[in-house]
Design an enzyme around this catalytic site. Structure first.
Site, PDB file in Angstrom:
ATOM      1  N   HIS A  47      51.834  42.479  64.511  1.00  0.00           N
ATOM      2  CA  HIS A  47      52.552  43.699  64.912  1.00  0.00           C
ATOM      3  C   HIS A  47      51.677  44.693  65.667  1.00  0.00           C
ATOM      4  O   HIS A  47      51.988  45.880  65.699  1.00  0.00           O
ATOM      5  CB  HIS A  47      53.201  44.352  63.674  1.00  0.00           C
ATOM      6  CG  HIS A  47      54.276  43.503  63.059  1.00  0.00           C
ATOM      7  ND1 HIS A  47      54.747  43.687  61.771  1.00  0.00           N
ATOM      8  CD2 HIS A  47      54.988  42.454  63.574  1.00  0.00           C
ATOM      9  CE1 HIS A  47      55.692  42.783  61.523  1.00  0.00           C
ATOM     10  NE2 HIS A  47      55.852  42.031  62.585  1.00  0.00           N
ATOM     11  N   CYS A  88      47.640  57.422  85.385  1.00  0.00           N
ATOM     12  CA  CYS A  88      48.661  57.351  86.437  1.00  0.00           C
ATOM     13  C   CYS A  88      49.768  58.382  86.211  1.00  0.00           C
ATOM     14  O   CYS A  88      50.679  58.504  87.021  1.00  0.00           O
ATOM     15  CB  CYS A  88      49.256  55.942  86.516  1.00  0.00           C
ATOM     16  SG  CYS A  88      50.511  55.592  85.260  1.00  0.00           S
TER      17      CYS A  88
HETATM   18  C1  BJW Z   1      51.788  45.645  46.679  1.00  0.00           C
HETATM   19  C2  BJW Z   1      50.952  46.682  46.346  1.00  0.00           C
HETATM   20  C3  BJW Z   1      49.714  46.322  45.822  1.00  0.00           C
HETATM   21  C4  BJW Z   1      52.685  47.581  47.106  1.00  0.00           C
HETATM   22  N1  BJW Z   1      49.415  45.040  45.684  1.00  0.00           N
HETATM   23  N2  BJW Z   1      51.478  44.381  46.509  1.00  0.00           N
HETATM   24  C5  BJW Z   1      68.650  40.113  60.894  1.00  0.00           C
HETATM   25  C6  BJW Z   1      68.095  38.975  60.334  1.00  0.00           C
HETATM   26  C7  BJW Z   1      66.831  38.543  60.697  1.00  0.00           C
HETATM   27  C8  BJW Z   1      66.086  39.244  61.615  1.00  0.00           C
HETATM   28  C9  BJW Z   1      66.636  40.369  62.185  1.00  0.00           C
HETATM   29  C10 BJW Z   1      67.901  40.790  61.821  1.00  0.00           C
HETATM   30  N3  BJW Z   1      68.158  41.925  62.519  1.00  0.00           N
HETATM   31  C11 BJW Z   1      67.083  42.225  63.293  1.00  0.00           C
HETATM   32  C12 BJW Z   1      66.151  41.270  63.099  1.00  0.00           C
HETATM   33  C13 BJW Z   1      64.824  41.198  63.719  1.00  0.00           C
HETATM   34  C14 BJW Z   1      63.853  42.196  63.150  1.00  0.00           C
HETATM   35  C15 BJW Z   1      63.853  42.111  61.628  1.00  0.00           C
HETATM   36  O1  BJW Z   1      63.194  41.292  61.029  1.00  0.00           O
HETATM   37  N4  BJW Z   1      64.620  42.948  60.969  1.00  0.00           N
HETATM   38  C16 BJW Z   1      64.751  42.886  59.505  1.00  0.00           C
HETATM   39  C17 BJW Z   1      64.333  44.195  58.895  1.00  0.00           C
HETATM   40  C18 BJW Z   1      66.146  42.476  59.179  1.00  0.00           C
HETATM   41  N5  BJW Z   1      62.556  41.824  63.675  1.00  0.00           N
HETATM   42  C19 BJW Z   1      62.144  42.242  64.860  1.00  0.00           C
HETATM   43  O2  BJW Z   1      62.790  42.999  65.548  1.00  0.00           O
HETATM   44  C20 BJW Z   1      60.833  41.668  65.353  1.00  0.00           C
HETATM   45  N6  BJW Z   1      60.980  41.206  66.687  1.00  0.00           N
HETATM   46  C21 BJW Z   1      61.825  40.226  67.013  1.00  0.00           C
HETATM   47  O3  BJW Z   1      62.501  39.638  66.214  1.00  0.00           O
HETATM   48  O4  BJW Z   1      61.836  39.971  68.376  1.00  0.00           O
HETATM   49  C22 BJW Z   1      62.778  39.057  68.896  1.00  0.00           C
HETATM   50  C23 BJW Z   1      62.505  39.008  70.378  1.00  0.00           C
HETATM   51  C24 BJW Z   1      62.075  37.845  70.948  1.00  0.00           C
HETATM   52  C25 BJW Z   1      61.833  37.802  72.323  1.00  0.00           C
HETATM   53  C26 BJW Z   1      62.015  38.947  73.094  1.00  0.00           C
HETATM   54  C27 BJW Z   1      62.416  40.126  72.519  1.00  0.00           C
HETATM   55  C28 BJW Z   1      62.662  40.164  71.138  1.00  0.00           C
HETATM   56  C29 BJW Z   1      59.758  42.757  65.397  1.00  0.00           C
HETATM   57  C30 BJW Z   1      59.441  43.294  64.059  1.00  0.00           C
HETATM   58  C31 BJW Z   1      58.479  44.461  64.208  1.00  0.00           C
HETATM   59  C32 BJW Z   1      58.186  45.138  62.902  1.00  0.00           C
HETATM   60  N7  BJW Z   1      57.473  46.343  63.145  1.00  0.00           N
HETATM   61  C33 BJW Z   1      57.031  47.164  62.036  1.00  0.00           C
HETATM   62  C34 BJW Z   1      56.442  48.466  62.589  1.00  0.00           C
HETATM   63  C35 BJW Z   1      55.069  48.214  63.191  1.00  0.00           C
HETATM   64  C36 BJW Z   1      54.476  49.456  63.771  1.00  0.00           C
HETATM   65  C37 BJW Z   1      54.198  50.506  62.738  1.00  0.00           C
HETATM   66  O5  BJW Z   1      53.458  50.290  61.757  1.00  0.00           O
HETATM   67  O6  BJW Z   1      54.692  51.616  62.928  1.00  0.00           O
HETATM   68  O7  BJW Z   1      56.059  46.439  61.256  1.00  0.00           O
HETATM   69  S1  BJW Z   1      58.325  47.437  60.868  1.00  0.00           S
HETATM   70  C38 BJW Z   1      57.283  47.397  59.427  1.00  0.00           C
HETATM   71  O8  BJW Z   1      57.682  46.293  58.586  1.00  0.00           O
HETATM   72  C39 BJW Z   1      55.890  47.063  59.952  1.00  0.00           C
HETATM   73  C40 BJW Z   1      55.425  46.054  58.941  1.00  0.00           C
HETATM   74  O9  BJW Z   1      54.390  45.257  59.480  1.00  0.00           O
HETATM   75  C41 BJW Z   1      56.674  45.291  58.641  1.00  0.00           C
HETATM   76  C42 BJW Z   1      56.630  44.543  57.353  1.00  0.00           C
HETATM   77  O10 BJW Z   1      56.522  45.379  56.258  1.00  0.00           O
HETATM   78  P1  BJW Z   1      55.619  44.954  55.008  1.00  0.00           P
HETATM   79  O11 BJW Z   1      54.218  44.813  55.443  1.00  0.00           O
HETATM   80  O12 BJW Z   1      56.221  43.809  54.342  1.00  0.00           O
HETATM   81  O13 BJW Z   1      55.664  46.285  54.115  1.00  0.00           O
HETATM   82  P2  BJW Z   1      56.775  46.751  53.034  1.00  0.00           P
HETATM   83  O14 BJW Z   1      56.581  48.191  52.822  1.00  0.00           O
HETATM   84  O15 BJW Z   1      58.119  46.284  53.415  1.00  0.00           O
HETATM   85  O16 BJW Z   1      56.368  45.964  51.719  1.00  0.00           O
HETATM   86  C43 BJW Z   1      55.198  46.258  50.991  1.00  0.00           C
HETATM   87  C44 BJW Z   1      55.122  45.294  49.828  1.00  0.00           C
HETATM   88  O17 BJW Z   1      53.884  45.471  49.167  1.00  0.00           O
HETATM   89  C45 BJW Z   1      56.211  45.506  48.770  1.00  0.00           C
HETATM   90  O18 BJW Z   1      56.802  44.239  48.479  1.00  0.00           O
HETATM   91  C46 BJW Z   1      55.464  46.039  47.546  1.00  0.00           C
HETATM   92  O19 BJW Z   1      56.001  45.599  46.317  1.00  0.00           O
HETATM   93  C47 BJW Z   1      54.098  45.471  47.772  1.00  0.00           C
HETATM   94  N8  BJW Z   1      52.998  46.242  47.211  1.00  0.00           N
HETATM   95  N9  BJW Z   1      51.629  47.897  46.648  1.00  0.00           N
HETATM   96  C48 BJW Z   1      50.373  44.101  46.033  1.00  0.00           C
HETATM   97  N10 BJW Z   1      48.840  47.279  45.451  1.00  0.00           N
HETATM   98 ZN    ZN Z   2      49.608  54.119  83.727  1.00  0.00          ZN
END
Ligand code: BJW
Ligand code: ZN
Length: 238
Positions: free
Chosen positions: A117, A148
């Site tokens: 990401h 730019c």
């Molecule tokens: C602990 C702990 C401790 C706490 N020890 N554990 C329907 C179905 C399927 C897919 C889709 C859908 N509708 C839309 C989509 C696609 C979409 C998606 O997946 N959406 C779902 C939400 C449904 N995905 C996308 O859009 C992706 N792109 C894509 O599909 O492109 C297609 C394409 C192809 C070709 C051309 C054009 C397009 C892109 C996804 C981008 C995600 N971006 C973010 C933001 C990044 C920038 C930023 O930081 O601001 O990424 S969203 C956010 O979620 C961030 C994270 O990396 C990501 C995942 O979250 P993560 O890391 O799992 O965190 P949490 O908070 O959810 O979980 C934390 C966990 O830790 C919890 O379980 C706790 O219990 C645990 N925990 N403390 C151990 N101490």
């Molecule tokens: Zn530029």
């Protein structure tokens, strides 16, 4: 008989690790979802989409500038460091696939890292495409601009955007070829990253999940360990 996590790690030659926001939680970085998650106060669809940036780049940059400032005050934790030790031991047999943009794996000393990401310290011009790294926080001007004159955007992947070119393909290759996949601190809700878990399982890998809570993958994996990454990882990886 329940397999022992230490044994699974010890017998694996190729280990892939998928991390999410939970691994940085013990460093004091808020997660996205769940209790205390970033998006309890900020709605994802208001901030982490190209549409939100088009609508209000200043608001979106204020959020990132705030997170960047916060990150300057935190340090990698025992979970990040345990993965560095595992990499030192396995060399080419190790890969770290992270969804995190916070740079804490880099700061801990991990080298074989695939950032699905992007990186919160990178910027990209939406006009001329110029890329760069800017580690200043707070930024002197919000929103920041390119030489730019075009708007710069954070070098991260928003909803609806493709992952950085080639990175997901490499991650899939690693998931297909590993003996063991460790899934640490991710809610496994965001695709395509979450799809790496069933992919590895289908190709015969063992999967160990470490999370405070149950996730959609918990019932499918070889071993699902409940607890803090910073407490569990040093124990099972050493
Ligand atoms: C602990 C702990 C401790 C706490 N020890 N554990 C329907 C179905 C399927 C897919 C889709 C859908 N509708 C839309 C989509 C696609 C979409 C998606 O997946 N959406 C779902 C939400 C449904 N995905 C996308 O859009 C992706 N792109 C894509 O599909 O492109 C297609 C394409 C192809 C070709 C051309 C054009 C397009 C892109 C996804 C981008 C995600 N971006 C973010 C933001 C990044 C920038 C930023 O930081 O601001 O990424 S969203 C956010 O979620 C961030 C994270 O990396 C990501 C995942 O979250 P993560 O890391 O799992 O965190 P949490 O908070 O959810 O979980 C934390 C966990 O830790 C919890 O379980 C706790 O219990 C645990 N925990 N403390 C151990 N101490
Ligand atoms: Zn530029």
């Amino acid at each position: 008989m329940t397999p022992d996590a230490r044994e699974l790690v010890k017998s694996a030659r190729r280990v892939a690790v998928l991390t999410g926001a939970g691994i940085s939680a013990e460093s004091g970085v808020p997660t996205f979802r769940g209790a205390g998650g970033l998006w309890r106060t900020f709605r994802a669809e208001d901030l982490a989409t190209p549409q939100a940036f088009q609508r209000d780049p200043k608001l979106v940059w204020e959020w990132y500038d705030w997170r960047r400032q916060w990150l300057l005050t935190v340090e990698p934790n025992a979970g990040h460091r345990a993965l560095v030790e595992l990499e030192d031991r396995l060399g080419d047999g190790f890969v770290l696939i992270t969804q995190n943009v916070d740079g804490l794996h880099d700061r801990a000393g991990s080298h074989r890292v695939l950032k699905l990401h992007g990186d919160i310290w990178e910027v990209r011009c939406i006009e001329c495409g110029r890329r760069g790294r800017d580690e200043r926080a707070p930024l002197p001007d919000v929103p920041p601009r390119c030489e730019c004159g075009g708007l710069l955007r954070p070098g991260v992947v928003w909803f609806g955007e493709a992952l950085p070119e080639g990175v997901f393909e490499r991650a899939m290759e690693q998931a297909l070829n590993c003996d063991l996949l460790l899934v640490i601190g991710t809610s496994a809700q965001v695709y395509p990253a979450a799809g790496l878990v069933p992919l590895a399982l289908r190709h015969g890998a063992d999967v160990i999940e470490v999370n405070l809570e149950e996730t959609p993958q918990s019932s499918h994996v070889t071993l699902s360990l409940r607890g803090k990454a910073g407490e569990i990882l040093p124990g099972i990886l050493r």
